[in-house]
Design an enzyme around this catalytic site. Structure first.
Site, PDB file in Angstrom:
ATOM      1  N   GLY A 299       0.765  -1.244   0.000  1.00 45.57           N
ATOM      2  CA  GLY A 299       0.000   0.000   0.000  1.00 45.57           C
ATOM      3  C   GLY A 299       0.793   1.290   0.000  1.00 45.57           C
ATOM      4  O   GLY A 299       0.302   2.316  -0.452  1.00 45.57           O
TER       5      GLY A 299
ATOM      6  N   GLU B  40       4.173   4.058   5.757  1.00 49.91           N
ATOM      7  CA  GLU B  40       2.996   3.191   5.709  1.00 49.91           C
ATOM      8  C   GLU B  40       1.838   3.929   5.049  1.00 49.91           C
ATOM      9  O   GLU B  40       1.779   5.158   5.057  1.00 49.91           O
ATOM     10  CB  GLU B  40       2.676   2.838   7.163  1.00 49.91           C
ATOM     11  CG  GLU B  40       1.838   1.692   7.557  1.00 49.91           C
ATOM     12  CD  GLU B  40       1.559   0.507   6.681  1.00 49.91           C
ATOM     13  OE1 GLU B  40       1.439   0.659   5.456  1.00 49.91           O
ATOM     14  OE2 GLU B  40       1.373  -0.565   7.252  1.00 49.91           O
ATOM     15  N   ASP B  41       0.914   3.188   4.465  1.00 50.49           N
ATOM     16  CA  ASP B  41      -0.261   3.840   3.866  1.00 50.49           C
ATOM     17  C   ASP B  41      -1.269   4.254   4.942  1.00 50.49           C
ATOM     18  O   ASP B  41      -1.754   5.371   4.959  1.00 50.49           O
ATOM     19  CB  ASP B  41      -0.920   2.965   2.791  1.00 50.49           C
ATOM     20  CG  ASP B  41      -1.260   1.549   3.269  1.00 50.49           C
ATOM     21  OD1 ASP B  41      -0.942   1.197   4.420  1.00 50.49           O
ATOM     22  OD2 ASP B  41      -1.840   0.794   2.471  1.00 50.49           O
TER      23      ASP B  41
ATOM     24  N   ASP C  28      -4.196   1.305  11.048  1.00 55.75           N
ATOM     25  CA  ASP C  28      -5.586   0.964  11.346  1.00 55.75           C
ATOM     26  C   ASP C  28      -5.620   0.348  12.756  1.00 55.75           C
ATOM     27  O   ASP C  28      -5.657   1.070  13.754  1.00 55.75           O
ATOM     28  CB  ASP C  28      -6.067   0.005  10.246  1.00 55.75           C
ATOM     29  CG  ASP C  28      -7.534  -0.359  10.348  1.00 55.75           C
ATOM     30  OD1 ASP C  28      -8.307   0.428  10.895  1.00 55.75           O
ATOM     31  OD2 ASP C  28      -7.911  -1.443   9.861  1.00 55.75           O
TER      32      ASP C  28
ATOM     33  N   LYS D 278      -6.092   5.939  11.247  1.00 52.95           N
ATOM     34  CA  LYS D 278      -7.495   5.626  11.549  1.00 52.95           C
ATOM     35  C   LYS D 278      -7.575   5.240  13.030  1.00 52.95           C
ATOM     36  O   LYS D 278      -7.638   4.056  13.381  1.00 52.95           O
ATOM     37  CB  LYS D 278      -7.946   4.462  10.656  1.00 52.95           C
ATOM     38  CG  LYS D 278      -9.438   4.428  10.355  1.00 52.95           C
ATOM     39  CD  LYS D 278      -9.806   3.075   9.727  1.00 52.95           C
ATOM     40  CE  LYS D 278      -9.959   3.117   8.231  1.00 52.95           C
ATOM     41  NZ  LYS D 278     -10.445   1.819   7.671  1.00 52.95           N
TER      42      LYS D 278
ATOM     43  N   PHE E  18     -13.911   2.202   5.044  1.00 55.55           N
ATOM     44  CA  PHE E  18     -12.894   1.540   4.228  1.00 55.55           C
ATOM     45  C   PHE E  18     -12.531   2.456   3.077  1.00 55.55           C
ATOM     46  O   PHE E  18     -13.379   2.833   2.276  1.00 55.55           O
ATOM     47  CB  PHE E  18     -13.376   0.186   3.726  1.00 55.55           C
ATOM     48  CG  PHE E  18     -12.240  -0.676   3.291  1.00 55.55           C
ATOM     49  CD1 PHE E  18     -11.526  -1.422   4.228  1.00 55.55           C
ATOM     50  CD2 PHE E  18     -11.842  -0.707   1.972  1.00 55.55           C
ATOM     51  CE1 PHE E  18     -10.435  -2.181   3.839  1.00 55.55           C
ATOM     52  CE2 PHE E  18     -10.755  -1.472   1.575  1.00 55.55           C
ATOM     53  CZ  PHE E  18     -10.057  -2.212   2.509  1.00 55.55           C
ATOM     54  N   VAL E  19     -11.259   2.836   3.009  1.00 58.12           N
ATOM     55  CA  VAL E  19     -10.818   3.809   2.011  1.00 58.12           C
ATOM     56  C   VAL E  19      -9.920   3.151   0.975  1.00 58.12           C
ATOM     57  O   VAL E  19      -9.214   2.184   1.277  1.00 58.12           O
ATOM     58  CB  VAL E  19     -10.105   5.010   2.675  1.00 58.12           C
ATOM     59  CG1 VAL E  19     -11.094   5.835   3.475  1.00 58.12           C
ATOM     60  CG2 VAL E  19      -8.947   4.553   3.559  1.00 58.12           C
TER      61      VAL E  19
ATOM     62  N   ASP F 203      -5.884  -0.376  -1.431  1.00 60.42           N
ATOM     63  CA  ASP F 203      -6.668  -1.243  -2.301  1.00 60.42           C
ATOM     64  C   ASP F 203      -7.864  -1.844  -1.589  1.00 60.42           C
ATOM     65  O   ASP F 203      -7.940  -1.880  -0.370  1.00 60.42           O
ATOM     66  CB  ASP F 203      -5.806  -2.411  -2.790  1.00 60.42           C
ATOM     67  CG  ASP F 203      -5.578  -3.460  -1.706  1.00 60.42           C
ATOM     68  OD1 ASP F 203      -5.139  -3.074  -0.604  1.00 60.42           O
ATOM     69  OD2 ASP F 203      -5.865  -4.642  -1.944  1.00 60.42           O
TER      70      ASP F 203
ATOM     71  N   ARG G 204      -5.744   0.896  -6.396  1.00 55.38           N
ATOM     72  CA  ARG G 204      -4.524   1.520  -5.887  1.00 55.38           C
ATOM     73  C   ARG G 204      -4.097   2.718  -6.711  1.00 55.38           C
ATOM     74  O   ARG G 204      -3.404   3.611  -6.218  1.00 55.38           O
ATOM     75  CB  ARG G 204      -3.366   0.509  -5.870  1.00 55.38           C
ATOM     76  CG  ARG G 204      -3.519  -0.632  -4.896  1.00 55.38           C
ATOM     77  CD  ARG G 204      -2.176  -1.376  -4.766  1.00 55.38           C
ATOM     78  NE  ARG G 204      -2.316  -2.682  -4.162  1.00 55.38           N
ATOM     79  CZ  ARG G 204      -2.349  -2.929  -2.847  1.00 55.38           C
ATOM     80  NH1 ARG G 204      -2.266  -1.928  -2.004  1.00 55.38           N
ATOM     81  NH2 ARG G 204      -2.454  -4.151  -2.388  1.00 55.38           N
TER      82      ARG G 204
HETATM   83  P1  IMP Z   1      -3.257  -2.510  10.635  1.00 56.71           P
HETATM   84  O1  IMP Z   1      -4.649  -2.939  10.994  1.00 56.71           O
HETATM   85  O2  IMP Z   1      -2.884  -1.222  11.331  1.00 56.71           O
HETATM   86  O3  IMP Z   1      -2.268  -3.615  10.880  1.00 56.71           O
HETATM   87  O4  IMP Z   1      -3.291  -2.193   9.084  1.00 56.71           O
HETATM   88  C1  IMP Z   1      -2.665  -3.020   8.176  1.00 56.71           C
HETATM   89  C2  IMP Z   1      -2.939  -2.713   6.745  1.00 56.71           C
HETATM   90  O5  IMP Z   1      -4.307  -2.874   6.470  1.00 56.71           O
HETATM   91  C3  IMP Z   1      -2.629  -1.319   6.243  1.00 56.71           C
HETATM   92  O6  IMP Z   1      -1.285  -1.114   5.974  1.00 56.71           O
HETATM   93  C4  IMP Z   1      -3.445  -1.317   4.963  1.00 56.71           C
HETATM   94  O7  IMP Z   1      -2.705  -1.892   3.923  1.00 56.71           O
HETATM   95  C5  IMP Z   1      -4.646  -2.162   5.323  1.00 56.71           C
HETATM   96  N1  IMP Z   1      -5.820  -1.309   5.602  1.00 56.71           N
HETATM   97  C6  IMP Z   1      -6.317  -0.910   6.788  1.00 56.71           C
HETATM   98  N2  IMP Z   1      -7.409  -0.126   6.641  1.00 56.71           N
HETATM   99  C7  IMP Z   1      -7.592  -0.012   5.302  1.00 56.71           C
HETATM  100  C8  IMP Z   1      -8.545   0.701   4.486  1.00 56.71           C
HETATM  101  O8  IMP Z   1      -9.474   1.424   4.947  1.00 56.71           O
HETATM  102  N3  IMP Z   1      -8.389   0.564   3.132  1.00 56.71           N
HETATM  103  C9  IMP Z   1      -7.412  -0.194   2.568  1.00 56.71           C
HETATM  104  N4  IMP Z   1      -6.493  -0.864   3.287  1.00 56.71           N
HETATM  105  C10 IMP Z   1      -6.585  -0.783   4.635  1.00 56.71           C
HETATM  106 MG    MG Z   2      -0.267  -1.588   4.229  1.00 54.45          MG
END
Ligand code: IMP
Ligand code: MG
Length: 177
Positions: free
Chosen positions: A39, A94-95, A98, A126, A147-148, A154, A160
């Site tokens: 991402g 990081e993108d 979450d 987020k 969800f973005v 993606d 993407r």
């Molecule tokens: P984590 O939950 O912080 O471990 O997030 C891990 C990964 O989930 C991020 O790096 C994104 O690639 C993906 N992700 C989380 N939320 C979203 C969203 O809203 N859209 C797309 N990808 C997401």
């Molecule tokens: Mg990611």
């Protein structure tokens, strides 16, 4: 599909972040930008070019989400960095943060390698969904609890390449987990 942050606003914010990073790191000490695949590639490409100093670019790849919109609750390293990070400044790019599970995991394994510093730059935060606390040094925007997609993010591998950050309508993706 709803536009949340148009491309022009993204570019303006990324330029500010690049200027801040340029100011914060000593110019004579190496700085590695470590992009979290997949991402972060769009954000990393723009951020790196907004930083007015030499940088090294490398990537690592984690898996956590599979094909759906819901976290599996675990992170796993699929591809490691090529670069040794001992004694150098590392900025994880990081993108979106979450749940925090991915970055919590990456901070733990990378800190064991004794970098000079280890910080996080994320395009989106987020905070509403956080399950592990993560110290974020640079944040582009706070994301709503939706969800973005776009700007590297993606849904099931698609979207993407959208230049804007968008939100999927509920009916545009089935929850698979
Ligand atoms: P984590 O939950 O912080 O471990 O997030 C891990 C990964 O989930 C991020 O790096 C994104 O690639 C993906 N992700 C989380 N939320 C979203 C969203 O809203 N859209 C797309 N990808 C997401
Ligand atoms: Mg990611």
């Amino acid at each position: 599909m709803e536009t949340l942050i148009p491309a022009v606003a993204i570019q303006k914010r990324v330029a500010e972040m690049g200027a801040q990073i340029t100011a914060d790191y000593p110019a004579d000490e190496p700085l590695l930008l470590a992009g979290v695949l997949k991402g972060a590639w769009v954000f990393l490409a723009d951020l790196a070019r907004a930083i007015q100093r030499p940088v090294i670019i490398d990537f690592l790849h984690t898996s956590s989400y599979g094909e759906g919109k819901t976290s599996s609750g675990e992170a796993k390293l699929i591809r490691d960095l090529d670069t040794s990070i001992e004694g150098i400044h590392v900025l994880l790019v990081e993108d979106i943060v979450d749940t925090g599970i991915t970055l919590d995991y990456l901070l733990r394994i990378l800190n064991e390698r004794k970098p000079r510093s280890l910080s996080i730059a994320t395009f989106l935060d987020k905070p509403s969904r956080r399950r592990r606390p993560v110290p974020i040094r640079y944040t582009g925007f706070e994301a709503p609890d939706r969800f973005v997609v776009g700007y590297g993010l993606d849904f099931a591998g698609s979207y993407r390449n959208l230049p804007d950050l968008c939100a999927l309508a509920e009916e545009e993706g089935q929850q698979t987990e």
